[in-house]
Design a protein around this motif. Structure first.
Motif, PDB file in Angstrom:
ATOM      1  N   ALA A 137       0.808  -1.111  -0.104  1.00 57.67           N
ATOM      2  CA  ALA A 137      -0.121   0.041   0.081  1.00 57.67           C
ATOM      3  C   ALA A 137       1.050   1.405   0.110  1.00 57.67           C
ATOM      4  CB  ALA A 137      -0.781   0.097   1.028  1.00 57.67           C
ATOM      5  N   GLU A 138       0.655   2.120  -0.857  1.00 58.99           N
ATOM      6  CA  GLU A 138       1.204   3.436  -1.043  1.00 58.99           C
ATOM      7  C   GLU A 138       0.628   4.544  -0.581  1.00 58.99           C
ATOM      8  OE1 GLU A 138       4.724   2.906  -4.313  1.00 58.99           O
ATOM      9  OE2 GLU A 138       2.618   2.933  -5.188  1.00 58.99           O
ATOM     10  N   TYR A 139       1.110   5.531   0.194  1.00 55.46           N
ATOM     11  CA  TYR A 139       0.432   6.423   0.926  1.00 55.46           C
ATOM     12  C   TYR A 139       1.160   7.912   0.170  1.00 55.46           C
ATOM     13  CZ  TYR A 139      -1.604   3.236   4.120  1.00 55.46           C
ATOM     14  OH  TYR A 139      -2.157   2.206   4.798  1.00 55.46           O
ATOM     15  N   TYR A 140       0.306   8.706  -0.534  1.00 54.38           N
ATOM     16  CA  TYR A 140       0.892   9.817  -1.053  1.00 54.38           C
ATOM     17  C   TYR A 140       0.339  11.008  -0.164  1.00 54.38           C
ATOM     18  CZ  TYR A 140       1.912  13.567  -4.432  1.00 54.38           C
ATOM     19  OH  TYR A 140       2.491  14.783  -5.167  1.00 54.38           O
ATOM     20  N   ASP A 141       1.288  11.671   0.575  1.00 56.73           N
ATOM     21  CA  ASP A 141       1.144  12.943   1.429  1.00 56.73           C
ATOM     22  C   ASP A 141       0.734  14.099   0.588  1.00 56.73           C
ATOM     23  OD1 ASP A 141       1.386  15.183   3.099  1.00 56.73           O
ATOM     24  OD2 ASP A 141       2.177  13.744   4.480  1.00 56.73           O
ATOM     25  N   LEU A 142      -0.629  14.465   0.554  1.00 57.54           N
ATOM     26  CA  LEU A 142      -0.898  15.766  -0.057  1.00 57.54           C
ATOM     27  C   LEU A 142      -0.172  16.909   0.016  1.00 57.54           C
ATOM     28  CD1 LEU A 142      -4.848  15.104  -0.218  1.00 57.54           C
ATOM     29  CD2 LEU A 142      -3.264  14.808  -1.948  1.00 57.54           C
ATOM     30  N   LYS A 143       0.253  17.221   1.424  1.00 56.51           N
ATOM     31  CA  LYS A 143       0.984  18.285   1.867  1.00 56.51           C
ATOM     32  C   LYS A 143       2.524  18.335   1.594  1.00 56.51           C
ATOM     33  CE  LYS A 143      -2.475  19.015   5.615  1.00 56.51           C
ATOM     34  NZ  LYS A 143      -2.431  19.161   7.284  1.00 56.51           N
ATOM     35  N   GLN A 144       3.004  17.225   2.093  1.00 57.91           N
ATOM     36  CA  GLN A 144       4.530  16.959   1.562  1.00 57.91           C
ATOM     37  C   GLN A 144       4.825  16.615   0.095  1.00 57.91           C
ATOM     38  OE1 GLN A 144       6.554  15.070   4.846  1.00 57.91           O
ATOM     39  NE2 GLN A 144       5.232  16.297   6.407  1.00 57.91           N
ATOM     40  N   GLU A 145       3.923  16.022  -0.575  1.00 49.31           N
ATOM     41  CA  GLU A 145       4.001  15.442  -1.953  1.00 49.31           C
ATOM     42  C   GLU A 145       5.160  14.271  -1.584  1.00 49.31           C
ATOM     43  OE1 GLU A 145       4.237  18.154  -5.277  1.00 49.31           O
ATOM     44  OE2 GLU A 145       2.472  19.258  -4.514  1.00 49.31           O
ATOM     45  N   LYS A 146       4.925  13.514  -0.753  1.00 48.86           N
ATOM     46  CA  LYS A 146       5.979  12.543  -0.440  1.00 48.86           C
ATOM     47  C   LYS A 146       5.040  11.092  -0.489  1.00 48.86           C
ATOM     48  CE  LYS A 146       9.443  15.147   1.972  1.00 48.86           C
ATOM     49  NZ  LYS A 146      10.353  14.949   3.046  1.00 48.86           N
ATOM     50  N   ILE A 147       5.643   9.738  -0.889  1.00 51.84           N
ATOM     51  CA  ILE A 147       5.119   8.634  -0.856  1.00 51.84           C
ATOM     52  C   ILE A 147       5.724   7.813   0.072  1.00 51.84           C
ATOM     53  CG2 ILE A 147       4.643   6.664  -2.435  1.00 51.84           C
ATOM     54  CD1 ILE A 147       4.078   8.363  -4.687  1.00 51.84           C
ATOM     55  N   ARG A 148       5.007   6.960   0.708  1.00 46.63           N
ATOM     56  CA  ARG A 148       5.647   6.059   1.873  1.00 46.63           C
ATOM     57  C   ARG A 148       4.822   4.793   1.279  1.00 46.63           C
ATOM     58  NH1 ARG A 148       2.466   4.926   6.289  1.00 46.63           N
ATOM     59  NH2 ARG A 148       0.650   6.094   6.665  1.00 46.63           N
TER      60      ARG A 148
END
Length: 385
Positions: A342-353
């Motif tokens: 599962a990949e989580y894209y942070d809308l604020k920091q525009e980073k993917i974990r």
């Protein structure tokens, strides 16, 4: 005579405690209702399910408590659809959403569908229940109950069935809507099945006066309304966003904010979010539902989201948006020799974990279809009420 006078001289409060003491000796320990509620709220769901048969009061209390607790802590639900010859089997797994770990475990639950085998099963989800219209099935992920829906009667030749599943919070009802349309004509009929209806049959309802062709995009139910993308009218088709009010059973529509190459509908903080992406750009529009009209508000734009768009082009899809403003990205097809992520894209920091989702399917089968939902909660209601 003296003993009777002594008993009558007790205060009402002492008489009440005396009665409780007698009940405790006769029937066991007396536990106040509010304390019972507090104790039940601390037990795991599996234990609570065993207590549903104690009484109607307990069943109602447990069902409401489980749902209330689940809504505050939604989980990721993953459905793995196995294509077999003699039966269609799906596997259910749920995972925590708010986690900083690189890997999380799950509990596996396999369930076989033996009716209406179809290589293109479509699963829709709402508040703990799964609907698969291609197999005419409703499934409760908590109680593991399966309800076979009645046969859909249609006089339309060479018909194709499309379905939509949703929940009405006002009347506390789940409904399955189906549209039966001709594959070669513009003829169509609309029917609805209400879970818990004593007649247990489909009812004919009024649909749209124009030809409707739903597209293979996400269908999301928010606050008693089902949203999905469709093409309306004859050639040339016009792309619209269709809305089904679950309670009134009426159809409505709204214009799509723009005509991107691809879009995904999500529940964004209790409102409809439309994530549009094409080439190297992506943005999310939020539908504001005012009393007079509905209008789109451009909420978030991903200025440097080429990495996100590339992921969405190669066998992945958007499964939802978390309460932490992270876009959840999941694969659509899984080779069980490979790990599931599962990949989580942070809308604020525009980073993917990335988080690995542990599974027991490694090496068992190839090309398993994946359906993912980011708002999963437990539901102890019976499908046979």
């Amino acid at each position: 005579m003296k003993s009777q006078q002594k008993k009558s001289s007790l205060s009402p409060k002492l008489q009440h405690h005396s009665q409780i003491s007698t009940m405790e000796k006769k029937d066991g320990i007396h536990i106040p209702f509010d304390l019972t509620e507090e104790i039940l709220s601390r037990l795991p769901v599996k234990s609570l399910l065993r207590f549903l048969c104690v009484s109607k009061l307990w069943a109602s209390l447990i069902t409401n408590s489980i749902m209330t607790w689940s809504l505050t802590k939604p989980r990721l639900l993953v459905i793995l659809d196995h294509r077999l010859r003699e039966s269609s089997i799906f596997s259910l797994s749920s995972y925590p959403l708010s986690t900083d770990k690189e890997s999380v475990s799950t509990e596996q639950d396999d369930h076989a569908l033996v009716r209406g085998i179809n290589g293109n099963n479509m699963y829709q989800y709402s508040r703990g229940l799964i609907c698969c219209l291609t197999t005419s099935t409703l499934y409760n992920t908590t109680t593991r109950q399966t309800l076979l829906l009645p046969k859909i009667n249609s006089e339309i030749p060479a018909s194709v069935i499309e379905g939509f599943f949703g929940y009405d919070p006002v009347e506390n009802q789940y409904k399955v809507f189906c549209m039966v349309r001709g594959s070669q004509t513009y003829e169509a009929s609309y029917q609805v099945f209400t879970l818990g209806d004593p007649k247990k049959q489909w009812r004919e309802i009024r649909g749209l006066g124009t030809y409707l062709f739903p597209t293979m995009t996400t269908r999301v139910c928010i606050n008693g309304k089902i949203y999905f993308r469709a093409r309306i009218g004859g050639y040339p088709f016009h792309n619209m966003l269709l809305i089904v009010d679950v309670r009134s059973e009426r159809f409505d529509h709204v214009e799509i904010p723009k005509q991107p190459r691809s879009l995904t509908l999500v529940n964004y903080k209790g409102k409809l979010g439309c994530i549009c992406y094409s080439d190297d750009s992506a943005e999310m529009w939020v539908l504001e539902d005012h009393a007079e009209k509905q209008e789109w508000c451009k909420s978030i734009s991903f200025m440097s989201s080429s990495s996100l768009v590339k992921r969405l082009e190669y066998g992945t899809c958007i499964a939802g948006v978390t309460v932490n403003d992270e876009i959840l990205i999941m694969s659509k097809i899984l080779d069980c020799a490979d790990p599931l992520y599962a990949e989580y894209y942070d809308l604020k920091q525009e980073k993917i974990r990335r988080v690995e989702l542990e599974s027991t399917l490694k090496g068992q089968q190839k090309d398993v279809r994946i359906f993912s939902f980011s708002d999963h909660g437990e539901n102890a209601m019976s499908l046979f009420r």
